[in-house]
Design a protein around this motif. Structure first.
Motif, PDB file in Angstrom:
ATOM      1  N   CYS A  61     -63.320 -14.149 -32.864  1.00  0.00           N
ATOM      2  CA  CYS A  61     -63.147 -15.423 -32.163  1.00  0.00           C
ATOM      3  C   CYS A  61     -63.525 -15.277 -30.697  1.00  0.00           C
ATOM      4  CB  CYS A  61     -61.683 -15.875 -32.219  1.00  0.00           C
ATOM      5  SG  CYS A  61     -61.091 -16.273 -33.846  1.00  0.00           S
ATOM      6  N   ILE A  62     -64.293 -16.221 -30.210  1.00  0.00           N
ATOM      7  CA  ILE A  62     -64.548 -16.313 -28.776  1.00  0.00           C
ATOM      8  C   ILE A  62     -64.420 -17.791 -28.386  1.00  0.00           C
ATOM      9  CG2 ILE A  62     -66.038 -14.281 -28.650  1.00  0.00           C
ATOM     10  CD1 ILE A  62     -68.441 -16.199 -28.548  1.00  0.00           C
ATOM     11  N   PHE A  63     -64.205 -18.025 -27.104  1.00  0.00           N
ATOM     12  CA  PHE A  63     -64.073 -19.397 -26.633  1.00  0.00           C
ATOM     13  C   PHE A  63     -65.427 -20.095 -26.681  1.00  0.00           C
ATOM     14  CE2 PHE A  63     -60.451 -17.452 -24.442  1.00  0.00           C
ATOM     15  CZ  PHE A  63     -59.453 -18.358 -24.781  1.00  0.00           C
ATOM     16  N   LYS A  64     -65.388 -21.377 -27.011  1.00  0.00           N
ATOM     17  CA  LYS A  64     -66.594 -22.191 -26.930  1.00  0.00           C
ATOM     18  C   LYS A  64     -66.974 -22.338 -25.462  1.00  0.00           C
ATOM     19  CE  LYS A  64     -65.656 -24.969 -31.034  1.00  0.00           C
ATOM     20  NZ  LYS A  64     -65.333 -26.307 -31.549  1.00  0.00           N
ATOM     21  N   ALA A  65     -68.248 -22.428 -25.188  1.00  0.00           N
ATOM     22  CA  ALA A  65     -68.716 -22.545 -23.803  1.00  0.00           C
ATOM     23  C   ALA A  65     -68.152 -23.798 -23.136  1.00  0.00           C
ATOM     24  CB  ALA A  65     -70.232 -22.548 -23.753  1.00  0.00           C
ATOM     25  N   GLY A  66     -68.025 -24.875 -23.878  1.00  0.00           N
ATOM     26  CA  GLY A  66     -67.527 -26.128 -23.323  1.00  0.00           C
ATOM     27  C   GLY A  66     -66.073 -26.067 -22.878  1.00  0.00           C
ATOM     28  N   TYR A  67     -65.326 -25.084 -23.365  1.00  0.00           N
ATOM     29  CA  TYR A  67     -63.916 -24.972 -22.990  1.00  0.00           C
ATOM     30  C   TYR A  67     -63.756 -24.780 -21.483  1.00  0.00           C
ATOM     31  CZ  TYR A  67     -59.147 -23.247 -22.720  1.00  0.00           C
ATOM     32  OH  TYR A  67     -57.837 -23.063 -22.394  1.00  0.00           O
TER      33      TYR A  67
END
Length: 181
Positions: A119-125
């Motif tokens: 899991c990684i954060f979405k860029a838009g976050y």
């Protein structure tokens, strides 16, 4: 005692989700089913829910102790098992609802043989105003606000105890006939 059981349970869940399922898993079992994206995402939300419940159950316990010690008129109405059950249930539901959006802030890091992993954060976050506002709300509602509330309730409780102690000393002094302060 209901508050203490809830706090102990939430703390235990925090240890299980944060230490056992996350830290030990990363160090000793780097590629297992817990690293599959969909499982990883659920565990991420569960970690935050357990931590949030642990923090907010401590706040509710602190408030209950404040009412029991400082608000004698409210004590008989508020400090009951039924009220504790309602307060803890409502707190758990609110913490759970607050953490539901966290399920949607992650994306898979890599896809191997059609299976999404890690899991990684979405860029838009980090750039979209809605997610930035959510992150601010999350930062305020989990560590900052509870910390301030716990400090305030404990300060008010200690202040009440010190004032009551001074009054008691003064009354004891008057009953003995002491003329001093």
């Amino acid at each position: 005692t209901l508050y203490l059981v809830a706090m102990a349970t939430a703390d235990l869940l925090t240890i299980v989700t944060q230490v056992i399922l996350r830290r030990l898993n990363i160090y000793y079992f780097p590629w297992n089913f817990l690293r599959i994206f969909h499982v990883c995402r659920v565990l991420y939300v569960l970690r935050h829910m357990a931590r949030g419940c642990s923090v907010w159950f401590t706040v509710t316990f602190t408030f209950d102790r404040y009412v029991a010690i400082c608000c004698q008129k409210l004590k008989s109405q508020y400090c009951s098992r039924k009220t504790a059950t309602v307060v803890l249930t409502a707190t758990g539901i609110l913490v759970g609802a607050k953490n539901i959006p966290k399920y949607f802030i992650l994306k898979p890091w890599v896809i191997i043989d059609g299976t999404p992993w890690l899991c990684i954060f979405k860029a838009g976050y980090f750039s979209e105003p809605e997610w930035v506002a959510f992150d601010w709300f999350d930062s305020i509602s989990t560590p900052l606000l509870p910390f301030g509330l716990i400090l305030m309730f404990n300060f008010l409780t200690v202040k009440h105890i010190l004032v009551a102690s001074r009054v008691r000393k003064g009354l004891r002094g008057q009953s003995r006939g002491d003329k001093g302060s």
